[in-house]
Write a protein that holds these residues in place. Structure first.
Motif, short mmCIF file in Angstrom:
data_model
loop_
_atom_site.label_atom_id
_atom_site.label_comp_id
_atom_site.label_asym_id
_atom_site.label_seq_id
_atom_site.Cartn_x
_atom_site.Cartn_y
_atom_site.Cartn_z
N ASN A 362 -4.82 -17.83 63.25
CA ASN A 362 -3.61 -17.53 64.01
C ASN A 362 -3.47 -16.01 64.04
OD1 ASN A 362 -2.03 -16.55 61.74
ND2 ASN A 362 -1.91 -18.70 61.09
N SER A 363 -2.45 -15.53 64.73
CA SER A 363 -2.31 -14.08 64.89
C SER A 363 -2.33 -13.36 63.55
CB SER A 363 -0.99 -13.74 65.59
OG SER A 363 -1.03 -14.17 66.92
N ALA A 364 -1.56 -13.89 62.62
CA ALA A 364 -1.43 -13.19 61.34
C ALA A 364 -2.77 -13.16 60.60
CB ALA A 364 -0.36 -13.87 60.48
N THR A 365 -3.50 -14.29 60.60
CA THR A 365 -4.75 -14.30 59.85
C THR A 365 -5.84 -13.50 60.55
OG1 THR A 365 -5.46 -16.39 60.84
CG2 THR A 365 -4.26 -16.53 58.77
N LEU A 366 -5.82 -13.47 61.89
CA LEU A 366 -6.84 -12.67 62.59
C LEU A 366 -6.65 -11.18 62.33
CD1 LEU A 366 -7.11 -14.64 65.92
CD2 LEU A 366 -8.96 -14.27 64.28
N LEU A 367 -5.40 -10.74 62.40
CA LEU A 367 -5.14 -9.34 62.07
C LEU A 367 -5.48 -9.07 60.61
CD1 LEU A 367 -1.74 -8.98 63.96
CD2 LEU A 367 -3.90 -7.92 64.61
N GLU B 190 1.40 -5.93 57.41
CA GLU B 190 0.30 -6.89 57.49
C GLU B 190 0.11 -7.41 58.90
OE1 GLU B 190 0.36 -10.06 54.76
OE2 GLU B 190 0.34 -8.72 53.05
N PHE B 191 1.10 -7.24 59.71
CA PHE B 191 0.98 -7.73 61.07
C PHE B 191 0.55 -6.60 62.01
CE2 PHE B 191 1.93 -10.27 64.77
CZ PHE B 191 1.67 -11.53 64.32
N ARG B 192 0.02 -5.56 61.43
CA ARG B 192 -0.38 -4.41 62.21
C ARG B 192 -1.88 -4.24 62.06
NH1 ARG B 192 -0.73 1.04 61.92
NH2 ARG B 192 -0.79 0.99 59.67
N LEU B 193 -2.56 -4.02 63.15
CA LEU B 193 -3.99 -3.75 63.07
C LEU B 193 -4.16 -2.35 62.51
CD1 LEU B 193 -6.80 -4.98 63.86
CD2 LEU B 193 -6.68 -3.48 65.85
#
Lengths: 454, 412
Positions: A362-367, B190-193
């Motif tokens: 999901n978005s969180a794990t991919l980032l 953590e939600f930031r690349l």
């Protein structure tokens, strides 16, 4: 998946893979085998593998190598240190180290399989030593006798604490272990009745844990007659486990789970496809080694539709790249980061274990995956075969950006890069021709969708 | 939307009036991304639920203080909040003096209190009682999922982040599900690349390529990666433009609620957010610790709704706060209180019917020294599920039929 398995002939599927022009034995297929049966191969292992037959390589992966004893000895010293702290997270780092370095990676992979199958969380057990003992139990039987494994798991202190055997008393049987033994460990839902659950729980009364050891307490054991799967008798716990294991659903249930773990995430295969494997597993009295040898050496396993048909778990994601490049890093950091990605070793989310497949993504794990690579690559503890990525590439004659990209792709990716993607990565590698640029190539490659499958 | 490459705000889309069955009827003639958005709109309410768990067992009596009841002061000679200090709610009860933010929310019609919430045969273990709140089941019953997890399984969910746990503690069992995986993120970071802009652009370009259409895993990962990069970029933009003086306490709770406000503002499809504030297990030296927690809670929730008001999102958001149990009526000898039973729960947001719901349990008729509950917590859950999230029947989720507490304005 747009297509299912129905068009596949089960006899063809599980017959031994014989390379031909359409499905040749090459470095890509050898890398596939090493990724699935372990945590990837380094360049040298691929060199050796293509000079052997696929069956020879499978045989080597499936048998303990000579140097496992020495490795186990040094690993034993490390775990003593981890256990002395009493911290399960240290134990997780120790296991991560084993996955990175063990000369018998299939044993670690199967240990991970059993950890997800007989899922037990330290969140509740809260005892590093018991978690370690359970982990060793899985390791000792990793490729062995499923029957013995189930018997021993049924007496395993961590498991019995996790599933509330402490409250399984004659007057108030606790059904937790009895239910999960059938539903999740051996038979699958729908293959037993609620009455079977109640009766089986009675058989396990008095199976207690005292001072971290299994103990049979005759005063709490219900010695009366029970009716299990329509049979009546004064079954003991051991006899009851045997009754469960003799049910006809056991081989198919385990084979299905192994298929999903080793062959493909989806779609769920029809029973018919698994039939030959289930039959073999039954005939061989639930011995695992022959089953795995056949599965991993089969035509279906090496077919194009199976290569790249699994989502990498966080552990596969992190360990494979490092192992393939003979890299070392801070394993504590690595295991914590896998935890953030949803796979904290020794802490499965519930008794069903990790769902795997698309659920990892999901978005969180991919980032989080991208950021994990960033952090590992910038950590001073990270070394590639003792040095920099550039050094390793040079040693293998891959210092030109094109050669580097192709070499990394061969080691890491199950699916090919498009030519445009390949050229973009080559450009990145060319930009400076130094360590930073090479690491940027590795970062991008591990962040690409192509690396998330295997 | 994920695959389109065209930025369409789902909410704008809902407001455009195109959503729903009229467009669904055109199936086949509309682009796939519009079809998906319409299906999403038809299937889901626009409402967001934020669960803020108060871990450790909040002392309900010192939170919503019965300042007129002499029995309260008799049981709490050391810890009783003087009548002159409470922030009066009505003629019977008032907030702890530290809860100015809560009082302001109430004044603005955005706070409701449900008194006397609990469950039969209360368990006084933190772990067990919390599990009961999370799963709706007792230890003797199989429990492998939580009430919110079961809710997520029962309604069609956006593929991206249907729910989010924000915090570094273990993911609450309430979110556990057999089918839906809820991510836990400790922070906005953590939600930031974590990559240079040039690297990010390179990655975006690489991921945007090869968008061949099939249902395979690779395509799934590719579209998920595109969505993740986009969401992370949106958040980065919002973080940059954000006015940081938001009145939040400078604590993890304040940061996390601020993060959730940002995520809501970024139009994430997430319907459920979960976070926790720990420290309510006040066995000793309660006054200062409890006051600080209540002040933090009130201030953070107030700042959260202030920000949502500015965004124009407040009406879509409801915040629910509960604790695994209240505390003993009689204070202990260490200027603290021990584990108890029934306690008030709190609902915040413009969607509530403001004020106190239900009577304060009697301080005379106690159950082994604890307040008796009169409202089963599943009745509150039923209100959240049916009257807020629009679930037709909460019975399968709650494993029983519970009459919703009428604490919310009826859904429009």
């Amino acid at each position: 998946m747009s297509h299912d398995w129905n068009s596949i002939d089960p006899q063809w599927a599980w017959s031994p893979y014989e390379p031909d022009a359409r499905c040749p034995w090459n470095r890509a297929r050898a890398a596939h085998l090493f990724r699935r049966a372990g945590f990837g191969a380094d360049s040298q292992q691929l060199d050796q593998a293509v000079h052997q037959s696929p069956q020879q390589v499978v045989d080597q992966l499936i048998e303990p190598p000579a140097d496992i004893t020495a490795f186990d000895q040094s690993s034993g010293d490390l775990v003593a240190f981890a256990l002395a702290t009493g911290d399960v997270h240290r134990l997780a780092a120790w296991w991560m180290h084993r996955m990175l370095r063990s000369p018998f990676p299939l044993q670690e992979k199967m240990t991970l399989f059993w950890h997800g199958h007989f899922a037990t969380s330290a969140e509740k057990v809260a005892d590093a030593e018991l978690m370690y003992r359970q982990n060793q139990l899985f390791r000792n039987h990793a490729l062995g006798d499923f029957r013995r494994l189930v018997h021993e798991v049924s007496r395993d202190p961590a498991m019995l604490i996790y599933l509330d055997s402490a409250t399984n008393r004659k007057a108030h049987p606790n059904e937790n272990y009895a239910r999960e033994l059938m539903e999740l460990f051996t038979l699958g839902e729908g293959n037993y009745s609620e009455q079977d659950v109640q009766q089986l729980a009675r058989c396990f009364t008095g199976w207690e844990i005292r001072r971290k050891q299994f103990r049979f307490n005759p005063y709490q054991n219900d010695e009366g007659e029970k009716t299990l799967f329509g049979q009546r008798g004064k079954f003991t716990g051991d006899e009851a486990v045997e009754l469960v294991l003799s049910r006809p659903q056991v081989p198919g249930f385990i084979v299905r789970k192994l298929f999903r773990f080793f062959v493909a995430d989806e779609p769920a295969p029809p029973d018919q496809l698994l039939q030959p494997l289930a039959e073999q597993f039954r005939e061989e009295d639930l011995q695992l080694r022959g089953l795995l040898r056949r599965m991993l050496g089969s035509r279906l396993f090496f077919s194009d539709r199976v290569v790249g048909s699994k989502v990498r778990s966080p552990v596969d994601f992190a360990v494979t790249a490092l192992r393939s490049l003979r890299a070392t890093t801070n394993v504590q950091m690595l295991s914590e980061m896998c935890g953030k990605l949803g796979q904290m070793l020794f802490y499965p989310p519930n008794v069903k274990g990790w769902d795997g497949g698309r659920a990892w993504i999901n978005s969180a794990t991919l980032l989080g995956r991208a950021n994990l690579v960033r952090q590992v690559l910038s950590d001073p503890a990270t070394r590639f075969d003792g040095g920099g990525l550039l050094d390793v590439a040079r040693r293998h004659g891959k210092e030109r950006p094109e050669a580097l990209v192709d070499w990394l792709a061969e080691l890491l990716l199950a699916v090919p890069l498009s030519e445009t993607t390949r050229m973009e990565l080559v450009d990145v590698g060319r930009a400076a021709g130094n360590e930073t640029a090479f690491r940027e190539v590795l970062y991008l490659m591990m962040t690409l969708p192509e690396y998330q499958v295997m | 939307m994920i695959r389109s490459g065209i930025a369409v705000s789902r909410r704008d889309f809902l407001r455009s009036g195109l959503a729903g069955s009229a467009l669904l009827a055109l199936n086949g003639q509309v682009p796939a991304f519009l079809r998906q958005a319409a299906a999403d709109a038809a299937n889901r309410s626009d409402h967001i639920l934020v669960v803020l768990q108060l871990s450790g067992g909040n002392d309900g009596l010192n939170t919503v203080v019965p300042y007129r009841d002499p029995l309260y002061y008799a049981h709490r000679p050391e810890l009783g909040i003087p009548a002159g200090d409470v922030l009066k709610i009505n003629d019977e009860v008032g907030f702890h003096a530290a809860m100015r933010g809560a009082a302001e929310l109430l004044e603005a019609g955005k706070l409701a209190i449900v008194q006397g919430v609990g469950y039969p045969q209360p368990n006084r273990s933190h772990f067990e009682s919390m599990d009961i709140w999370h799963t709706c089941f007792r230890k003797t019953q199989p429990r492998r999922d939580g009430w919110l997890g079961r809710y997520l399984e029962r309604v069609p969910q956006p593929s991206e982040l249907p729910a989010l746990h924000i915090g570094d503690e273990q993911q609450p069992l309430a979110l556990a599900s057999q089918e839906v995986r809820v991510p836990s993120v400790a922070s906005f970071e953590e939600f930031r690349l974590q990559a240079e802009p040039a690297v990010r652009r390179k990655l975006e370009a690489l991921v945007a390529r090869n968008a061949e259409q099939n249902d395979g895993l690779l395509d799934f990962v590719r579209s998920s990666t595109q969505a993740a990069l986009r969401a992370s970029q949106q958040l980065a933009d919002i973080a940059k433009s954000r006015n940081t003086a938001g009145g939040y306490p400078r604590t993890p709770l304040g940061e996390r609620l601020a993060t959730i406000a940002q995520l809501i503002g970024a139009d994430l499809p997430t319907r459920i957010y979960y976070l926790a504030l720990d420290g309510f297990d006040t066995h000793a030296q309660q006054p200062a610790a409890h006051a600080a927690l209540l002040e933090q809670w009130s201030m953070a929730v107030k700042a959260f709704f202030d920000e949502l008001e500015q965004q124009g999102n407040a009406a879509r958001v409801l915040l629910f706060s509960f604790s695994e149990f209240g505390r003993r009526v009689q204070e202990n000898a260490s200027q603290g209180t021990d584990h108890g039973a029934a306690a008030p729960v709190f609902l915040a947001g413009p969607g509530v019917r403001p004020g106190v719901h239900g009577a304060l349990p009697s301080l005379e008729d106690l159950d082994d020294g604890d307040l008796k509950f009169h409202t089963d917590f599943r009745r509150v859950y039923a209100a959240l599920l049916e009257d807020w999230l629009g679930l037709a029947d909460s019975a399968p989720v709650l494993a029983g039929k519970y009459d919703p507490v009428p604490v919310l304005k009826k859904a429009t």
